[in-house]
Scaffold this active site. Structure first.
Site, PDB file in Angstrom:
ATOM      1  N   HIS A   1       0.523  -0.999  -0.176  1.00  0.00           N
ATOM      2  CA  HIS A   1      -0.081  -0.903   0.178  1.00  0.00           C
ATOM      3  C   HIS A   1       0.950   1.091  -0.109  1.00  0.00           C
ATOM      4  O   HIS A   1       0.631   2.539   0.015  1.00  0.00           O
ATOM      5  CB  HIS A   1      -1.312  -0.238   0.748  1.00  0.00           C
ATOM      6  CG  HIS A   1      -1.807  -1.155   1.338  1.00  0.00           C
ATOM      7  ND1 HIS A   1      -3.295  -0.691   0.791  1.00  0.00           N
ATOM      8  CD2 HIS A   1      -1.587  -2.100   1.576  1.00  0.00           C
ATOM      9  CE1 HIS A   1      -3.734  -1.570   1.242  1.00  0.00           C
ATOM     10  NE2 HIS A   1      -3.022  -2.553   1.557  1.00  0.00           N
TER      11      HIS A   1
ATOM     12  N   LYS B   1      -8.526  14.026   5.470  1.00  0.00           N
ATOM     13  CA  LYS B   1      -7.722  12.996   4.951  1.00  0.00           C
ATOM     14  C   LYS B   1      -6.311  13.350   6.750  1.00  0.00           C
ATOM     15  O   LYS B   1      -6.065  14.042   6.899  1.00  0.00           O
ATOM     16  CB  LYS B   1      -7.389  12.670   4.077  1.00  0.00           C
ATOM     17  CG  LYS B   1      -5.683  13.326   3.525  1.00  0.00           C
ATOM     18  CD  LYS B   1      -5.767  14.178   2.067  1.00  0.00           C
ATOM     19  CE  LYS B   1      -6.414  13.363   0.628  1.00  0.00           C
ATOM     20  NZ  LYS B   1      -6.522  13.278  -0.172  1.00  0.00           N
ATOM     21  N   ARG B   2      -5.437  11.642   6.773  1.00  0.00           N
ATOM     22  CA  ARG B   2      -4.807  11.902   7.907  1.00  0.00           C
ATOM     23  C   ARG B   2      -3.689  13.503   7.169  1.00  0.00           C
ATOM     24  O   ARG B   2      -3.567  13.708   5.856  1.00  0.00           O
ATOM     25  CB  ARG B   2      -3.365  10.479   8.211  1.00  0.00           C
ATOM     26  CG  ARG B   2      -4.611   9.695   8.416  1.00  0.00           C
ATOM     27  CD  ARG B   2      -5.200  10.217   9.785  1.00  0.00           C
ATOM     28  NE  ARG B   2      -3.237  10.001  10.540  1.00  0.00           N
ATOM     29  CZ  ARG B   2      -3.513   8.873  11.019  1.00  0.00           C
ATOM     30  NH1 ARG B   2      -3.877   8.150  11.661  1.00  0.00           N
ATOM     31  NH2 ARG B   2      -1.703   9.115  11.958  1.00  0.00           N
TER      32      ARG B   2
ATOM     33  N   LYS C   1       1.060  14.092   2.176  1.00  0.00           N
ATOM     34  CA  LYS C   1      -0.149  14.372   0.791  1.00  0.00           C
ATOM     35  C   LYS C   1      -0.178  15.916   1.034  1.00  0.00           C
ATOM     36  O   LYS C   1      -1.617  16.675   0.658  1.00  0.00           O
ATOM     37  CB  LYS C   1      -1.237  14.163   2.778  1.00  0.00           C
ATOM     38  CG  LYS C   1      -1.061  12.543   2.412  1.00  0.00           C
ATOM     39  CD  LYS C   1      -2.716  12.179   3.567  1.00  0.00           C
ATOM     40  CE  LYS C   1      -2.009  10.829   3.843  1.00  0.00           C
ATOM     41  NZ  LYS C   1      -2.987  10.429   2.610  1.00  0.00           N
TER      42      LYS C   1
ATOM     43  N   THR D   1      -8.908   6.808  -1.590  1.00  0.00           N
ATOM     44  CA  THR D   1     -10.161   6.136  -1.537  1.00  0.00           C
ATOM     45  C   THR D   1     -10.993   7.648  -1.786  1.00  0.00           C
ATOM     46  O   THR D   1     -11.723   7.284  -2.191  1.00  0.00           O
ATOM     47  CB  THR D   1     -10.125   5.156  -1.095  1.00  0.00           C
ATOM     48  OG1 THR D   1      -9.991   5.393   0.318  1.00  0.00           O
ATOM     49  CG2 THR D   1      -9.406   3.929  -1.177  1.00  0.00           C
TER      50      THR D   1
ATOM     51  N   LYS E   1     -14.574   8.720  -3.299  1.00  0.00           N
ATOM     52  CA  LYS E   1     -16.045   9.075  -2.453  1.00  0.00           C
ATOM     53  C   LYS E   1     -16.144  10.664  -3.132  1.00  0.00           C
ATOM     54  O   LYS E   1     -18.243  10.301  -2.938  1.00  0.00           O
ATOM     55  CB  LYS E   1     -15.603   8.999  -1.082  1.00  0.00           C
ATOM     56  CG  LYS E   1     -15.463   7.540  -0.447  1.00  0.00           C
ATOM     57  CD  LYS E   1     -14.248   7.592   0.082  1.00  0.00           C
ATOM     58  CE  LYS E   1     -14.205   6.078   1.477  1.00  0.00           C
ATOM     59  NZ  LYS E   1     -13.028   5.860   2.325  1.00  0.00           N
TER      60      LYS E   1
HETATM   61  C1  C3B Z   1      -2.777   3.726   2.154  1.00  0.00           C
HETATM   62  C2  C3B Z   1      -2.402   4.719   1.334  1.00  0.00           C
HETATM   63  O1  C3B Z   1      -1.477   5.488   2.295  1.00  0.00           O
HETATM   64  C3  C3B Z   1      -3.262   4.995   0.542  1.00  0.00           C
HETATM   65  O2  C3B Z   1      -3.094   5.417  -1.060  1.00  0.00           O
HETATM   66  C4  C3B Z   1      -3.837   3.926  -0.081  1.00  0.00           C
HETATM   67  O3  C3B Z   1      -5.161   4.267  -1.363  1.00  0.00           O
HETATM   68  C5  C3B Z   1      -4.833   3.537   0.839  1.00  0.00           C
HETATM   69  O4  C3B Z   1      -3.960   2.824   2.005  1.00  0.00           O
HETATM   70  C6  C3B Z   1      -5.638   1.892   0.452  1.00  0.00           C
HETATM   71  O5  C3B Z   1      -4.845   1.122  -0.055  1.00  0.00           O
HETATM   72  N1  C3B Z   1      -1.933   3.213   3.198  1.00  0.00           N
HETATM   73  C7  C3B Z   1      -2.668   3.512   4.650  1.00  0.00           C
HETATM   74  O6  C3B Z   1      -3.520   3.824   4.693  1.00  0.00           O
HETATM   75  N2  C3B Z   1      -1.421   2.869   5.552  1.00  0.00           N
HETATM   76  C8  C3B Z   1      -0.250   2.807   5.171  1.00  0.00           C
HETATM   77  N3  C3B Z   1       0.426   2.232   5.996  1.00  0.00           N
HETATM   78  C9  C3B Z   1       0.330   1.911   3.821  1.00  0.00           C
HETATM   79  C10 C3B Z   1      -0.752   2.929   3.276  1.00  0.00           C
END
Ligand code: C3B
Length: 828
Positions: free
Chosen positions: A371, A564-565, A570, A675, A679
Site C-alpha cells: 500500500h 485525510k490524515r 499529502k 480512496t 468517494k
Molecule cells: C494507504 C495509502 O496511503 C493510500 O494511498 C491507499 O489508498 C490506502 O492505503 C489503501 O490502499 N496506506 C495507509 O493508509 N496506511 C499505510 N500504512 C500504507 C498505506
C-alpha cells in the site's frame, strides 16, 4: 448433534427474520425491558439505540448462522483477509440497509416515540484503523459479503481505537477513544474460542525415534486469544460473513505462586500485562515505529488467526497439500507477514510436513498487497528484538532466506550485489528483517493498489524481485469503495434521485448502471434536482460547522475540502499556503474585483500522528490562518477557513457529499491510490489533484474535462529532488510572498512555523515550491469554471455517471479471480 426427534421442536421455535414492523417493535420492547432492564419510564435515546440494535443484531445472527452452515456444507475454498485495521465506522444504519429492514425499523421506532436519526447518532464509531488502509479493509469485507464470497476478516479487537482529536489554542490534543464504554451490540463474544499464544522462550532440537530432527519452542510467556465475532451482512443477499477480532487475556487469572507468597500486586500486574497486547491501536499512518509491543500484536493476531484457519481445515480431513485449494489468505500490507513464517512453523514443527512440501503450501496460500512506497513506512524489525520475542520464527526466516538466496545465486551466479540487495536480512547494525521482502518471497502474487503505484513498485522498491520472479507475480488491483455506505447511506437524496432515473437501486450492486444517468447531464430539470441536493448536503455540513466551530458559512460559496490524515506527502501545507495566497490577493482587491471573485469555504480535517511534529505544525497553521481570515471584515464571505476537529468515518459521511471541489494533491508517486478521491466524485464533487494514485484512473473514466489536474509527473520527481539537493533552486515568487506574510507575524508567532517553512526553502522533498504555480493556476481555473453553473453541474453528473469502475465489488471480483481463486456461493 441434536437427535432427529428433537429437531422439529428446534425448527418450530427457531428465530426467524422479521415478518414486519410489529415483530420488530415486540423485540425492541423485549430488549428494553429484559436485556437492558429498563422500562417505558426511563428509555432514553441511548437505551432505544441499544434495544433497536440488539433486535437487528439478533436477525443478523440468524443470517450469520445460516451462511456459516451453508459455507461449511458446501465445503469450498474460503478467503481470509488479514488486516491490522478495520475502520468500520457505525454499524446500525448499514445493518438495516443490508438486511433490508430500514423502513420497518424507522417507522417501528417512530411509533414508539423515537426518531431513527437520533438513535443512529448514539452509536460510537468503531474506529479500529488510521486511514485509507483500514477503511479499505472495511469496504472490502462489505463487498466480499455483498458478492457472496465465503470470506472472513481477521483483526484485533483494540479497546482503544484511533485517538480522539480536539483543537486547543490551534493545536491538536489527543484523548483516548474508549469505544466500549457501553456494551457493543455488534459483536458476539466467543469465550469458548480461546487460543494459547506464546512469546519469548528458547528453541531446542532433538532427533526422534524415526531419526528425524524435531524443533521445539518452549519456556516462553503465554497469553490467551479470545474471539469476538462481528457479523458482516451483505447488501441484497442472505450472505452474512464474519469479521473475527481477537482480544488478549491472561492465561491464568493469577500467578498462584506469587499470590500465595503474598505478592498480590505483582501477580495482578502480570495478568494485566497480557491485556495490553490488544489494548490500543498504534496511531501511525504510513509510518513504521519499531516498537516491541507492535510486533507482539502482530504475532498474537497472526498466530490466533492461523490456528483458527488450520483447525477449520483439519476438520475436513484433507491431506495438507490441498490446503491452498481450501484456503486463500490475503496480507493487507506487511503487518501480517509473520503469518508466512507461522504457517511454515505449524506445518514443519507441529504437523511433520517436509520443508519443501510445506513451503509450497505456504507460497500457494498467501497473496500480499503493498500500500505504500514511502521508505519510512516499510517495516523492518531489528534481529535482536525479533530473536528474543520469536526465537523459532527467526530460525525459520534464516532458512527461508538461505533457500531463497541459493536459488537467486543459481539464477544469477555473477551478481554478488544482488544477493545483498534482496536478502531478507539487511546487513545494518543491528541487522534488520525486511518484512516486505519476506512477504514477496512467501506469496504467489503481489499487488499494488492503483495502476501507477503497481508500476512503481515493479520499477523501484521491488525491481530486483521482478528480475528474479518475472513480471507475472506482480499485478495491479485498483482500490474501490462500497457504494452502499459511500453513496446510499451518506447521500440518500442523491441515491434516491439516481434510482428514480435508473429505475431501481440495482446500481448499488452493479455500479456500472450509473452510466444510465449520463444522457441527463444536460437535462435542465435533472440538473435542478442535482443542484438542490448538493445545496441540501452543503447546508447539512454548514449546520455541522456551526455546531462544532461556532460560525456560519455561506452555502452558495464553493466548498473546497481536503480531509485525510495530515502528512507532508499529502501536502496540506501546500493547500494552506494557497489559502494564504488567496487571502493576500483578496486584501489587494478593489471593490469591483471583489464582486467578480468566487467565494470559497476552505475546509480541512484530519489527524496527525501524535509524535509527528511537522504535521502538528501544519494543523496549527491552518487554525491560525482560520482565526485571522474569518475575523477580517475586508474578506467577508469571499473566504472562510474551517478546521473540522476529529475527522472520522461518520464525519466523512457528512463532509463528502457536500464538496464542490476536493483536493488530492500528493507529490506525484507518493499516494499509492487514495480512496476518498473516489468517494468525493461519486457524490458529485470534482477533484483538484495531482497526477498520482487513482486520480489517474479517475481521469480516464470521467474524462479529463471533468477533473482539475496540475503539477509535475512522477517521472520528474527524482530529478527535481536531485536539483534541490545539489543546486540553488529559486523559491516560487508567490510562495515567497506567502512566507513573508507568515514570517512577519500575520498569523501569530512566526517562530512556530520556522521548520515548516525551511522544509520548503531547503531540500523541498515534497516539491511544494515546484508545484506551487501550477497549483495556483489550477485553482484559478476552478474559480472561473465554478461561475458557470450549467457546465459545472453537467460535469458533476457526467463524472458520477462514469464512476462505476470504482466499486469495491469490482476490486473484490478481481482479487477473487486472479489471486484467490475463490468462487461465490449463492444462498439460494
Ligand atoms: C494507504 C495509502 O496511503 C493510500 O494511498 C491507499 O489508498 C490506502 O492505503 C489503501 O490502499 N496506506 C495507509 O493508509 N496506511 C499505510 N500504512 C500504507 C498505506
Amino acid at each position: 448433534s441434536i437427535p432427529s426427534e428433537s429437531r422439529q421442536l428446534w425448527q418450530k421455535f427457531g428465530v426467524k427474520e422479521f415478518g414486519g414492523k410489529e415483530e420488530f417493535q415486540q423485540e425492541f420492547i423485549r430488549h428494553v425491558e429484559t436485556t437492558l432492564a429498563r422500562s417505558i419510564y426511563n428509555c432514553d435515546d441511548l437505551a432505544a439505540y441499544q434495544a433497536a440494535s440488539q433486535a437487528i443484531r439478533d436477525r443478523l445472527i440468524v443470517a450469520w448462522n445460516k451462511t456459516q452452515q451453508k459455507h461449511t456444507t458446501k465445503d469450498r475454498k474460503r478467503v481470509y483477509y488479514l488486516s491490522l485495521e478495520f475502520l468500520m465506522g457505525r454499524a446500525m444504519d448499514n445493518a438495516m440497509l443490508n438486511a433490508g429492514i430500514k423502513d420497518i425499523t424507522k417507522s417501528g421506532v417512530a411509533d414508539l416515540g423515537f426518531k431513527i436519526e437520533d438513535l443512529l447518532e448514539q452509536e460510537p464509531d468503531a474506529a479500529l484503523g488510521n486511514g485509507g488502509l483500514g477503511r479499505l479493509a472495511a469496504c472490502f469485507i462489505d463487498s466480499i459479503a455483498s458478492t457472496n464470497y465465503p470470506g472472513w476478516g481477521y483483526g484485533l479487537r483494540y479497546q482503544y481505537g484511533i485517538f480522539k482529536q480536539r483543537i486547543v489554542d490551534g493545536y491538536q490534543v489527543e484523548s483516548p477513544d474508549y469505544w466500549l464504554t457501553f456494551s457493543n451490540p455488534w459483536e458476539i463474544p466467543r469465550y469458548e474460542i480461546q487460543i494459547d499464544i506464546m512469546f519469548y522462550g528458547y528453541t531446542r532440537k532433538y532427533t526422534n525415534d524415526d531419526g528425524k530432527v524435531v524443533h521445539v519452542w518452549e519456556g516462553g510467556e503465554q497469553v490467551q486469544a479470545v474471539a469476538y465475532d462481528v457479523p458482516v451482512p451483505g447488501y441484497g443477499t442472505e450472505t452474512t460473513n464474519n469479521l473475527r477480532l481477537w482480544a488478549s487475556k491472561p492465561t491464568r487469572e493469577f500467578d498462584f505462586e506469587k499470590f500465595n507468597a503474598g505478592d498480590y500486586e505483582s501477580s495482578v500486574r502480570e495478568s494485566q500485562k497480557a491485556e495490553t497486547i490488544s489494548a490500543v491501536l498504534y496511531p501511525n499512518d504510513n509510518f513504521y515505529s519499531g516498537k516491541e509491543l507492535r510486533l507482539k500484536q502482530q504475532y498474537f493476531w497472526v498466530a490466533a488467526s492461523l490456528n483458527d484457519i488450520v483447525r477449520r481445515f483439519k476438520k475436513t480431513h484433507r491431506p495438507w497439500k490441498e490446503f491452498p485449494d481450501q484456503v486463500a489468505i490475503q496480507l493487507n500490507d506487511t503487518h501480517p507477514t509473520l503469518a508466512v513464517v507461522e504457517l511454515q512453523r505449524i506445518l514443519i514443527d507441529m504437523e511433520g510436513v517436509e520443508w519443501d512440501a510445506a513451503w509450497n503450501i505456504v507460497t500457494n496460500t498467501f497473496g500480499y498487497t503493498n500500500h505504500t512506497v514511502l521508505p519510512e513506512a516499510l517495516e523492518k524489525w531489528p534481529v535482536p528484538l525479533f530473536t528474543n520475542l520469536l526465537p523459532r520464527h527467526m530460525e525459520i526466516i534464516y532458512e527461508i532466506n538461505l533457500f531463497f538466496l541459493q536459488k537467486v545465486e543459481k539464477m544469477f551466479p555473477k551478481e554478488r550485489d544482488l544477493l545483498a540487495r534482496v536478502s531478507i536480512i539487511e546487513e545494518s547494525t543491528p541487522q534488520q528483517v525486511r518484512m516486505a521482502y519476506l512477504a514477496i518471497i512467501g506469496s504467489h502474487k503481489v499487488n499494488g493498489v492503483a495502476e501507477l503505484h503497481s508500476e512503481l513498485i515493479k520499477t523501484t522498491i521491488f525491481k530486483d524481485f521482478v528480475t528474479i520472479y518475472g513480471p507475472d507475480k506482480f499485478m495491479n488491483v485498483t482500490n474501490g469503495i462500497t457504494p452502499r455506505r459511500w453513496l446510499h447511506q451518506a447521500n440518500p437524496k442523491l441515491s434516491d434521485l439516481i434510482a428514480s432515473k435508473v429505475g431501481s437501486y440495482d446500481f448499488l450492486k452493479d455500479l456500472n448502471l450509473l452510466k444510465k444517468i449520463e444522457p441527463l447531464a444536460h437535462d435542465p430539470k435533472f440538473q435542478d434536482e442535482w443542484v438542490t441536493i448538493k445545496k441540501f448536503n452543503k447546508a447539512r455540513l454548514a449546520a455541522h460547522i456551526k455546531q462544532s466551530n461556532g460560525f456560519e458559512v455561506n452555502v452558495n460559496a464553493l466548498f473546497d475540502v481536503q480531509v485525510k490524515r495530515i502528512h507532508e506527502y499529502k501536502r496540506q501545507q501546500m493547500n494552506i499556503f494557497g489559502v494564504i495566497h488567496r487571502y493576500l490577493s483578496i486584501k489587494a482587491m478593489t471593490k469591483e474585483e471583489k464582486k467578480e471573485a468566487t467565494p470559497r469555504v476552505c475546509i480541512f480535517g484530519g489527524k496527525s500522528a501524535p509524535g509527528y511534529y511537522m504535521a502538528k505544525t501544519i494543523i496549527k497553521l491552518i487554525n491560525a490562518v482560520s482565526e485571522v481570515v474569518n475575523a477580517d471584515a475586508d474578506v467577508g464571505d469571499l473566504l472562510k477557513v474551517v478546521f473540522i476537529a476529529d475527522y472520522n468515518v461518520s464525519k466523512a459521511e457528512i463532509i463528502v457529499p457536500a464538496s464542490d471541489i476536493s483536493q488530492h494533491i500528493s507529490t506525484a508517486g507518493t499516494e499509492a491510490s487514495g480512496t476518498s478521491n473516489m468517494k468525493f466524485v461519486l457524490n458529485g464533487g470534482l477533484i483538484l489533484g495531482t497526477v498520482d494514485g487513482a486520480n489517474i484512473e479517475i481521469t480516464r473514466e470521467v474524462g479529463e474535462n471533468n477533473i482539475f489536474l496540475f503539477g509535475h509527473l512522477a517521472e520528474s520527481v527524482e530529478d527535481l529532488r536531485h536539483k534541490h539537493r545539489f543546486s540553488d533552486v529559486p523559491l516560487d515568487p508567490n510562495l515567497e510572498k506567502v512566507f513573508n506574510a507568515i514570517e512577519s507575524g500575520t498569523f501569530g508567532d512566526p517562530n512556530i512555523y520556522v521548520s515548516l517553512i525551511s522544509s520548503v526553502t531547503g531540500s523541498d522533498y515534497y516539491l511544494v515550491s515546484d508545484d506551487f504555480q501550477s497549483y495556483l493556476d489550477a485553482q484559478k481555473l476552478v474559480d472561473q469554471d465554478f461561475k458557470n453553473k450549467d457546465t459545472w453541474v453537467s460535469r458533476s453528473i457526467t463524472a458520477v455517471a462514469n464512476m462505476g469502475f470504482f466499486s469495491s465489488d469490482r476490486a473484490i471480483d478481481e482479487y477473487a479471480e486472479s489471486i484467490w481463486n475463490v468462487e461465490p456461493i449463492s444462498m439460494e
